[in-house]
Each structure stands twice: as C-alpha cells, then as structure tokens.
Design a protein around this motif. Sequence first.
Motif, PDB file in Angstrom:
ATOM      1  N   ASN A 277       0.800  -1.234   0.123  1.00 20.97           N
ATOM      2  CA  ASN A 277      -0.039   0.083  -0.061  1.00 20.97           C
ATOM      3  C   ASN A 277       0.819   1.323   0.156  1.00 20.97           C
ATOM      4  O   ASN A 277       0.561   2.189  -0.686  1.00 20.97           O
ATOM      5  CB  ASN A 277      -0.884   0.094   1.219  1.00 20.97           C
ATOM      6  CG  ASN A 277      -2.194  -1.153   1.061  1.00 20.97           C
ATOM      7  OD1 ASN A 277      -2.175  -1.380  -0.048  1.00 20.97           O
ATOM      8  ND2 ASN A 277      -2.553  -1.394   2.144  1.00 20.97           N
ATOM      9  N   THR A 278       1.979   1.000   0.790  1.00 19.84           N
ATOM     10  CA  THR A 278       2.675   2.408   0.638  1.00 19.84           C
ATOM     11  C   THR A 278       3.455   2.696  -0.525  1.00 19.84           C
ATOM     12  O   THR A 278       3.410   3.888  -0.945  1.00 19.84           O
ATOM     13  CB  THR A 278       4.005   2.210   1.875  1.00 19.84           C
ATOM     14  OG1 THR A 278       3.296   1.778   3.023  1.00 19.84           O
ATOM     15  CG2 THR A 278       4.885   3.334   1.974  1.00 19.84           C
ATOM     16  N   LEU A 279       3.815   1.520  -1.266  1.00 19.06           N
ATOM     17  CA  LEU A 279       4.405   1.777  -2.584  1.00 19.06           C
ATOM     18  C   LEU A 279       3.381   2.253  -3.600  1.00 19.06           C
ATOM     19  O   LEU A 279       3.488   3.131  -4.333  1.00 19.06           O
ATOM     20  CB  LEU A 279       4.998   0.434  -2.957  1.00 19.06           C
ATOM     21  CG  LEU A 279       6.198   0.150  -2.433  1.00 19.06           C
ATOM     22  CD1 LEU A 279       6.568  -1.474  -2.719  1.00 19.06           C
ATOM     23  CD2 LEU A 279       7.472   0.872  -2.863  1.00 19.06           C
ATOM     24  N   ASN A 280       2.188   1.764  -3.605  1.00 19.36           N
ATOM     25  CA  ASN A 280       1.116   1.986  -4.313  1.00 19.36           C
ATOM     26  C   ASN A 280       0.815   3.697  -4.214  1.00 19.36           C
ATOM     27  O   ASN A 280       0.690   4.325  -5.284  1.00 19.36           O
ATOM     28  CB  ASN A 280      -0.045   1.109  -4.284  1.00 19.36           C
ATOM     29  CG  ASN A 280       0.244  -0.193  -5.153  1.00 19.36           C
ATOM     30  OD1 ASN A 280       1.102  -0.316  -5.708  1.00 19.36           O
ATOM     31  ND2 ASN A 280      -0.523  -1.248  -4.469  1.00 19.36           N
TER      32      ASN A 280
ATOM     33  N   GLY B 129       3.350   9.995  -7.536  1.00 20.08           N
ATOM     34  CA  GLY B 129       4.496  10.377  -8.353  1.00 20.08           C
ATOM     35  C   GLY B 129       5.604  10.251  -7.672  1.00 20.08           C
ATOM     36  O   GLY B 129       6.600  10.853  -8.212  1.00 20.08           O
ATOM     37  N   ASP B 130       5.638   9.940  -6.473  1.00 21.87           N
ATOM     38  CA  ASP B 130       6.591   9.850  -5.452  1.00 21.87           C
ATOM     39  C   ASP B 130       7.727   8.520  -5.945  1.00 21.87           C
ATOM     40  O   ASP B 130       7.063   7.369  -6.241  1.00 21.87           O
ATOM     41  CB  ASP B 130       6.560   9.909  -4.095  1.00 21.87           C
ATOM     42  CG  ASP B 130       5.589  11.171  -3.702  1.00 21.87           C
ATOM     43  OD1 ASP B 130       5.721  12.170  -4.437  1.00 21.87           O
ATOM     44  OD2 ASP B 130       5.160  11.062  -2.551  1.00 21.87           O
ATOM     45  N   THR B 131       8.833   8.637  -5.564  1.00 20.82           N
ATOM     46  CA  THR B 131       9.687   7.605  -5.808  1.00 20.82           C
ATOM     47  C   THR B 131      10.286   7.266  -4.236  1.00 20.82           C
ATOM     48  O   THR B 131      10.788   8.138  -3.645  1.00 20.82           O
ATOM     49  CB  THR B 131      11.133   7.796  -6.838  1.00 20.82           C
ATOM     50  OG1 THR B 131      10.351   8.090  -7.961  1.00 20.82           O
ATOM     51  CG2 THR B 131      11.672   6.269  -7.129  1.00 20.82           C
ATOM     52  N   LEU B 132      10.140   5.871  -3.827  1.00 22.25           N
ATOM     53  CA  LEU B 132      10.464   5.789  -2.465  1.00 22.25           C
ATOM     54  C   LEU B 132      11.768   5.008  -2.594  1.00 22.25           C
ATOM     55  O   LEU B 132      12.234   4.444  -3.384  1.00 22.25           O
ATOM     56  CB  LEU B 132       9.536   4.834  -1.691  1.00 22.25           C
ATOM     57  CG  LEU B 132       8.373   5.597  -1.627  1.00 22.25           C
ATOM     58  CD1 LEU B 132       7.335   4.679  -0.779  1.00 22.25           C
ATOM     59  CD2 LEU B 132       8.259   6.890  -0.779  1.00 22.25           C
ATOM     60  N   SER B 133      12.855   5.192  -1.501  1.00 25.15           N
ATOM     61  CA  SER B 133      14.011   4.368  -1.520  1.00 25.15           C
ATOM     62  C   SER B 133      13.672   2.841  -1.196  1.00 25.15           C
ATOM     63  O   SER B 133      13.324   2.459  -0.222  1.00 25.15           O
ATOM     64  CB  SER B 133      14.815   5.164  -0.439  1.00 25.15           C
ATOM     65  OG  SER B 133      15.791   4.018   0.167  1.00 25.15           O
ATOM     66  N   VAL B 134      13.955   1.975  -2.408  1.00 24.49           N
ATOM     67  CA  VAL B 134      14.022   0.544  -2.252  1.00 24.49           C
ATOM     68  C   VAL B 134      15.126   0.319  -0.969  1.00 24.49           C
ATOM     69  O   VAL B 134      14.315  -0.741  -0.098  1.00 24.49           O
ATOM     70  CB  VAL B 134      14.412   0.013  -3.400  1.00 24.49           C
ATOM     71  CG1 VAL B 134      14.654  -1.386  -3.445  1.00 24.49           C
ATOM     72  CG2 VAL B 134      13.596   0.321  -4.634  1.00 24.49           C
ATOM     73  N   PRO B 135      16.003   0.327  -0.722  1.00 23.95           N
ATOM     74  CA  PRO B 135      16.827   0.124   0.513  1.00 23.95           C
ATOM     75  C   PRO B 135      15.995   0.235   1.585  1.00 23.95           C
ATOM     76  O   PRO B 135      15.959  -0.584   2.798  1.00 23.95           O
ATOM     77  CB  PRO B 135      18.174   0.992   0.205  1.00 23.95           C
ATOM     78  CG  PRO B 135      18.242   1.111  -1.192  1.00 23.95           C
ATOM     79  CD  PRO B 135      16.832   1.434  -1.627  1.00 23.95           C
ATOM     80  N   ASP B 136      15.472   1.735   1.784  1.00 25.04           N
ATOM     81  CA  ASP B 136      14.889   1.927   2.960  1.00 25.04           C
ATOM     82  C   ASP B 136      13.680   1.269   3.178  1.00 25.04           C
ATOM     83  O   ASP B 136      13.227   0.559   4.506  1.00 25.04           O
ATOM     84  CB  ASP B 136      14.431   3.452   3.047  1.00 25.04           C
ATOM     85  CG  ASP B 136      15.381   4.370   3.183  1.00 25.04           C
ATOM     86  OD1 ASP B 136      16.559   3.814   3.341  1.00 25.04           O
ATOM     87  OD2 ASP B 136      15.126   5.620   3.310  1.00 25.04           O
TER      88      ASP B 136
END
Length: 342
Positions: free
Chosen positions: A228-231, A237-244
């Motif tokens: 859900n956070t990713l969706n 239009g935000d990009t989240l840090s995959v490592p985080d």
Amino acid sequence: MTGSTKKSVVILGIETSCDETSAAVLVNGTDLRSHIISSQIVTHQKYGGVVPEIASREHSLHLYLVVQQALDEAKVNFSGLSAIAVTYGPGLVGSLLVGVSGAKAMAYAAGIPLIGINHLEGHIYANFLDHQDLEFPLLALLVSGGHTHLILFEAHGQYQVLGHTRDDAAGEALDKVARTLGLGYPGGPQIQRVAQEGDAFAFKFPRAMLEPDSLDFSFSGMKSAVLNTLNSARMQGDTLSVPDIAASFQQAVVDVLVRKTLIAIERTGVKTLLLAGGVAANSLLRETLENSLSEHNVHLVCPPPIYCTDNGAMIAVAGYYHYLAGDFAPWTLNAVPGLELV
Ligand code: KG4
Ligand code: ZN
C-alpha cells in the motif's frame, strides 16, 4: 572387551520438495562425506517464482546424477549404505514424487531400508549436524518459504507446535515484497542485500502480534502495508527508496519473529533455541536473536546458511535418528504435499 566392531550408520539423504535437487552421504550422524545441491533458481528466476511443472521435470533430469555424484564423492556405493532417507512432504507434489519414487527404487534394488522424512523435521535436524549433544527440551523457530512455526521439541521425533502463521510464511512475505520492489527471486537474500544500504527505521511498518497470549504469526497484513505504501507513493508520482523499504520491512519481520520467540521461551522455560529454515540464513535475524537470547541466558543454535535453505544433508541427519529408532517406511510410501509436523 576390546576393539569395538560397532558398524557405522551410513545414510544417503535425498531432498526434492521444491526447487533444489540435493543428495548427501552422512556417516554416524555428523560425518558429512558428500553434499551435492543442484539448484533450479536460475531456471525459475525468469518467472519470478517456482513453476511446479518445470521443477518436477528438472528433478527427474538431475536426481540420479546428483545421487551418483554424492556416492562418488563419499567413495561409497549402494551396498555400503545403511538406508536411504527421503523427503516425502510437505512440498510440491510433483517434485516430492520424483524424490520418493527414486529413493524407493534405489533402496529396494539395494535391499536396504527406506526412511520417510518430514521436510520440516529435516530443517530442524540440520542443527544436529554440528551438535549431537543438544539437551531436550528444545525450542525451534522454523522460518521458511512455506512455514513459520514455533515448536517445542521434547525428544527425538516428539514435537508440539506452539504457534504457526495464519496466512503468509515469513519467507513468502519477504519474497512477495522483493518481487514488488523488482528485486527478483528468491526475495529473502535480495532483501537482506539491499537492506544493508537502507535505514531500517525510515518506514514504520506494522508488527502484527495478534492476541496477547498468541504464539501465532500473521505476515500478510504487514506485507500489504508495504504494498500500500508503494502504491500510494506511485499514485502521487513519488519514488521511495528501495533500500529503506527493504530494511524497514526486514526489521518488522525480524521484530515479530524475535518477540514471539521470547514469549515462547518465557512460557516454556526452554534454555536452547534451534533456528531452522531458509529465513534462518538471514543475518539480521541471527544477530538480533543472539543478542536478545543472551540477555535471557538462552543459547542460540543455528546451522551454517548452506544448511538453512533446502538441502539433502538435513534429510540425512533426520534419517540417522529415524534409523537409530528403527523407524522405517513401507514400500508404499507416497508423497504427502500437505504433511504436518504432528
Ligand atoms: O527452507 P527454504 O529453502 O525452502 C522452503 O522450505 O520454503 O526457504 C526458502 C525461503 C525463501 O522464502 C527465501 O527468500 C528465504 O527462505 N531466504 C531468506 C534468506 N535466504 C533464504 N530470507 C531472508 N534472508 C535470507 N538470507
Ligand atoms: Zn525448506
């Protein structure tokens, strides 16, 4: 009496329950003479997970070669074996059938006993490879791609399941989150790798503890929270840090596993914890358990990572203890895909 002539117990262990074709020759429970693993990971990677049809076909192609190599490396032939131990469940039915039919044929032709091993029992017994003197009762935390169990291990072959997952297994949740993050299969090792660059407290994912007295687990909601956070981020239009994300989810899974284990330890008073299953290879889980358990004077035993994921050595070790107990399988042994531990 001098010059003991006690005969060695030589077990050939065979594992084909999922995507590893593996065979090992073990003498007297701890002397591993050979250990061959033919992994299908590369074959399944392009599909993002194990394709059962392909898995069983690959096992058929490789089983006899893997067994022959294990015998050659151990410098033993079928007539030098005491018994053949094979995984008969749980797992993928087609994959299990290849191992069970092959082991039956080999044992029958060699005139030696057949031993049926529960895959979950095999994972737990991987711990006995380096530790024959473990004192019962023991507690086992079994964390794999299909299972998350807390087990009171009272004596050889005697188990009491204290808690288990009500939905996804820990490894399954890690695999699904990894797939969504585009990290590939199998996801657990990828999450661990990427998490090294991330902040484990960047995202506050939930820790599902269920009822206060429950030793059950639930990883499905925790996994959904990540998705859900990713969706939501994608929609904005935000990009989240995959490592985080990876580090925060790994931390959440480990926190739940460790907290539940501590409750089980408090409830049972057991002084030794056995860690088992593919997720037991996770370094954060191992380190966190080690630190938390030492505060409670509880000893942590875990196999080297190669014996955490599926392998024939763990089946041979479990087979050795069945052999000592005279616990042999009939020639009608069949694959049982949904086999339970108790
Ligand atoms: O025991 P296993 O090899 O197969 C089953 O019986 O399911 O476990 C496979 C699971 C997979 O979900 C994989 O992602 C996970 O173990 N796994 C790990 C690590 N290595 C394997 N999870 C976290 N960290 C690892 N280093
Ligand atoms: Zn397994």
